[in-house]
Design an enzyme around this catalytic site. Sequence first.
Site, PDB file in Angstrom:
ATOM      1  N   LYS A 270      44.176  42.484  42.875  1.00  0.00           N
ATOM      2  CA  LYS A 270      43.131  41.631  42.320  1.00  0.00           C
ATOM      3  C   LYS A 270      42.074  41.345  43.381  1.00  0.00           C
ATOM      4  O   LYS A 270      42.379  41.313  44.584  1.00  0.00           O
ATOM      5  CB  LYS A 270      43.719  40.289  41.863  1.00  0.00           C
ATOM      6  CG  LYS A 270      44.691  40.345  40.705  1.00  0.00           C
ATOM      7  CD  LYS A 270      45.223  38.952  40.404  1.00  0.00           C
ATOM      8  CE  LYS A 270      46.262  38.966  39.290  1.00  0.00           C
ATOM      9  NZ  LYS A 270      45.678  39.288  37.982  1.00  0.00           N
ATOM     10  N   ARG A 344      53.929  42.145  31.179  1.00  0.00           N
ATOM     11  CA  ARG A 344      54.537  42.785  30.006  1.00  0.00           C
ATOM     12  C   ARG A 344      55.765  43.609  30.392  1.00  0.00           C
ATOM     13  O   ARG A 344      56.644  43.829  29.559  1.00  0.00           O
ATOM     14  CB  ARG A 344      53.493  43.633  29.281  1.00  0.00           C
ATOM     15  CG  ARG A 344      52.954  44.813  30.049  1.00  0.00           C
ATOM     16  CD  ARG A 344      51.633  45.327  29.480  1.00  0.00           C
ATOM     17  NE  ARG A 344      50.556  44.375  29.705  1.00  0.00           N
ATOM     18  CZ  ARG A 344      49.308  44.552  29.273  1.00  0.00           C
ATOM     19  NH1 ARG A 344      48.999  45.648  28.581  1.00  0.00           N
ATOM     20  NH2 ARG A 344      48.378  43.659  29.514  1.00  0.00           N
TER      21      ARG A 344
END
Length: 502
Positions: A270, A344
């Site tokens: 990020k 996920r």
Amino acid sequence: MTLPLLSVSSDRAVDVEADALVVAVSSEKEGLRVHAPEGLEFDADGLSDIGVTGGRDEVVRIAGTGTAARTIAFVGVGSGPVDAVALRYAVGSATRQLRGVAHVAVAVPVSSLVDLTAVLEGAALGTYSFDAYRRDSLAGQKPRATAVTVLAQGDSWTADDADEAVAHATAVAGAVAGTKDLVNTPPLDLYPATFVDAVHERTAGLPVDVRVWDEVALAADGFGGILGVGQGSTRPPRLVKVAYSPAGATRHLALVGKGITYDTGGISLKPAVPMIGMKYDMTGAATILEVVVAAARLELPVRLTAWLCIAENMPSGSAIRPDDVLRMRGGTTVEVLNTDAEGRLVMADGIVAASEEHPDAIVDIATLTGAQVVALGERYSAVMGEDALVARLLDAAREQGESMWGMPLPEEMRALLNSDIADIANVKPGNPAGGMLVAGVFLKEFVGRTGDEDDAPRIPWAHVDIAGPSHNKGGGHGFTGKGPTGVAVRTLLALAAGFSRA
């Protein structure tokens, strides 16, 4: 976590000695309406002259002349119905904003046990603060209330009912505060192993069973998603099962929570500014832990199983890379095309594990996608999945005054996750369209069946994405201050209570 001492009294408001007496004010078409308790009268025009409007989040204090209270605090309830949702919000706003008042007495219109419980909840929720890392615990501010007395008389409840309302509000507020405490804790101190310690601390003395998978057990039992996400960190991942199984319970609700104690994005790193706040990425796991804790304290007659999928997503020489393939619990293979879509992956393992027990329903909750914030903003959670279960969740949220919105899971989006070499890919690179929905479609792939037969129907499942509303970046509103919000704790508790009556 310190909650105020809650109590209910039938004493007249005018006679109660308190540092502040809270009175509700509405903004109506005819003008200002003061919901004055018995024995007190207020001049609505005079209050208007000093700036009282009755708007939400408005708190105006005056001297307690004519009462035993030191001050009177008029709190706005807005222009809508003065119901449980409005009262919880308003009283919470009052206790959040009132400082330097040790004892608060609340004299707002309470017409039912539901109203009474909501007022008690709001009062406790509004006093939350987190000062574990401050040299000056008050940071220069005056302290919040340590005791709250709700002044209420009613023919529809008994003293025992009032005691139960206090116990319920204390358990609920404790669960929300416990969630916030965990989320507030810096990642230097909260990582997979210490998260497990927190689970043991929060469940001590409660009728729950805790099972922990360390990295060795995770490998032995085929939890490739959790292992893969956590393998870049020097602090190995964990899977924690917290099971509450009261005698006589006939319904079983499974909860799966994302517990990424820090999310750097991994090799798909990020940028610096968006990385700030990624300690919040374990909010889902904290939420379901506290839901089970509260359910056990309240002795809800429903079986609850929480699966906390805990890992730290770090870049290193041992981290998974884009193009790697993970074999998940149950055997499905996933091509990892973006390591920053890690939530996920751990959630998929948790959903498979939850499915293996064939519960009546599965609800997963996660700070899963930035796309959720783009679609619904910072106060609405997204809910998607099996229609009937989604409807129950939305009803529970409405009852609790939490903002949730139903979203679709379009079948055509499954093709976006086709992989050239594995059963499914974790993202569609370069295609940001419907990112929140694509994540939901991915998770749906791992929901099991109601029985061992291949043709058995799928277990009812819902996915709740709380990426936006898990964190209040702005000013306070209602009983919610800046920082973690504890969103969905109350909704999931209400859902569990509904399951116990089904």
